[in-house]
Design an enzyme around this catalytic site. Structure first.
Site, PDB file in Angstrom:
ATOM      1  N   GLN A 130     -38.339  -1.943 -11.947  1.00 22.03           N
ATOM      2  CA  GLN A 130     -37.167  -1.104 -11.613  1.00 22.03           C
ATOM      3  C   GLN A 130     -35.885  -1.766 -12.127  1.00 22.03           C
ATOM      4  O   GLN A 130     -34.830  -1.718 -11.468  1.00 22.03           O
ATOM      5  CB  GLN A 130     -37.073  -0.900 -10.095  1.00 22.03           C
ATOM      6  CG  GLN A 130     -37.997   0.173  -9.551  1.00 22.03           C
ATOM      7  CD  GLN A 130     -37.584   1.596  -9.954  1.00 22.03           C
ATOM      8  OE1 GLN A 130     -36.473   1.838 -10.401  1.00 22.03           O
ATOM      9  NE2 GLN A 130     -38.497   2.527  -9.813  1.00 22.03           N
ATOM     10  N   SER A 131     -35.952  -2.383 -13.303  1.00 27.57           N
ATOM     11  CA  SER A 131     -34.815  -3.175 -13.787  1.00 27.57           C
ATOM     12  C   SER A 131     -33.572  -2.341 -14.103  1.00 27.57           C
ATOM     13  O   SER A 131     -33.610  -1.429 -14.941  1.00 27.57           O
ATOM     14  CB  SER A 131     -35.256  -3.931 -15.053  1.00 27.57           C
ATOM     15  OG  SER A 131     -34.141  -4.490 -15.691  1.00 27.57           O
TER      16      SER A 131
END
Ligand SMILES: Cc1ncc(COP(=O)(O)O)c(C=O)c1O
Length: 346
Positions: free
Chosen positions: A82-83
């Site tokens: 989920q960068s």
């Protein structure tokens, strides 16, 4: 500190707002020793460009300018599933007409899902060229180099951006933020006793510290670790701050005691929710209408709340919280932040 000789793209048109948080300050004071807490302000770096922007926007202004100067056609970077960093790097690539590829590290086993929401949804929406998933603990630099070599074999040119955009060039973004903040303090007639900032790959904390030192801003910075406790985090921040000063050409050694971080709020693991994060996210949303994310800013604000309750800040100290963005991942943790799914108690 003269940053004008470094190539820079501009992704935000205005300084981000610097605002008081009277309702949040009041709510927090009620749970502080003697019912007195700090006067809290916020710098809204969640409102940076490359919407929904965040701290990576500032780093990418310098990193992408360097990539373009080197004739790159593709940005290669890495991060967690989920960068925020990957998502904002992709947005910058799209805006500049570049391609973008990610190496995603599954720090939490089986956490990569191709149909995930939040940032991952935006990876697909903005058209990432390729995603390579590697297990936690992999050598990310090597994996990104392999991507660059793949492109080279096709006659293309990749530009590798390290995790979080945290190297000396990326850190210039937060040295520039220090200058923006200094000007705002002057224009708004406000000064701070302390700044609280998140500390992860360290470009934000280290870059800001370099900017404070290089511009003679004598306000202590406290970093709240999002993935490490101080013994592991502080050397990274020190190295980053020094690298930025060296790149700018300021002949100064970063004093070791200028690097201060606190731990204890990121547990049980990077990105895994805890009860203090949930309290912080709910409290700010319900007092100021400002949203925090569960992976970074929720835990960073939990650190600020914890420090205030321990009496770390003197009563009436004016404390600035730097909101570094990250909002899209909130949607991937809706049940946890609403208290509908169990989270770890710290
Ligand atoms: C929203 C947000 N806040 C804080 C951080 C930590 O900043 P840094 O990696 O520069 O230490 C990150 C890093 O990804 C982030 O996405």
């Amino acid at each position: 500190m003269d940053l004008s000789r470094f190539p820079r793209r501009r992704y935000t048109t205005h300084p981000t707002p610097l605002e008081p948080m009277p309702r949040f300050s009041q709510a927090l004071a009620a749970s502080c020793p003697g019912g007195q807490g700090p006067e809290l302000w916020i710098k809204r770096d969640d409102m940076l460009g490359l919407f929904p922007g965040g701290n990576k926007t500032r780093k990418l202004e310098f990193l992408v300018a360097d990539a373009l100067a080197q004739g790159a056609d593709t940005l290669i970077t890495c991060g967690a599933p989920q960068s925020n960093h990957c998502r904002i790097t992709l947005a910058a690539a799209v805006k500049e007409g570049l391609k973008c590829r990610f190496v995603i590290e599954e720090r939490v086993p089986h956490s990569f899902h191709d149909d995930a929401s939040g940032n991952h949804f935006m990876f697909r929406l903005m058209g990432v060229e390729a995603i390579t998933v590697v297990p936690g603990g992999s050598n990310m630099a090597q994996a990104m180099q392999a991507e660059a070599e793949l492109l080279m074999a096709q006659g293309r040119k990749g530009y590798i951006i390290p995790g979080g955009g945290s190297n000396a060039i990326g850190g210039l973004g937060y040295a520039a933020c220090a200058q923006e903040l200094q000007q705002q303090c002057f224009d708004q007639g406000v000064s701070f006793d302390r700044v609280v900032v998140g500390s992860g790959s360290s470009g934000t904390h280290g870059g800001l510290l370099a900017g404070f030192l290089g511009n003679h801003i004598q306000v202590p910075i406290v970093g709240v670790g999002v993935s490490r406790d101080p013994a592991d985090q502080e050397p990274l921040v020190h190295r980053e701050a020094q690298a930025v000063l060296d790149l700018v050409g300021i002949p100064m050694t970063v004093p070791r005691e200028a690097v201060v971080s606190v731990g204890g709020y990121w547990q049980p693991k990077y990105s895994i929710p805890n009860d203090k994060m949930v309290e912080a996210v709910q409290m700010l949303a319900r007092t100021e209408g400002i949203l925090l994310d569960p992976v970074y800013t929720g835990k960073i604000m939990a650190g600020l709340i914890g420090l205030a309750r321990q009496g770390f800040f003197k009563p009436q100290e004016r404390v600035l919280f730097l909101h570094t963005g990250g909002l899209p991942s909130l949607h991937a943790y809706e049940n946890e932040v609403l208290g509908k799914a169990p989270v770890v108690k710290l």
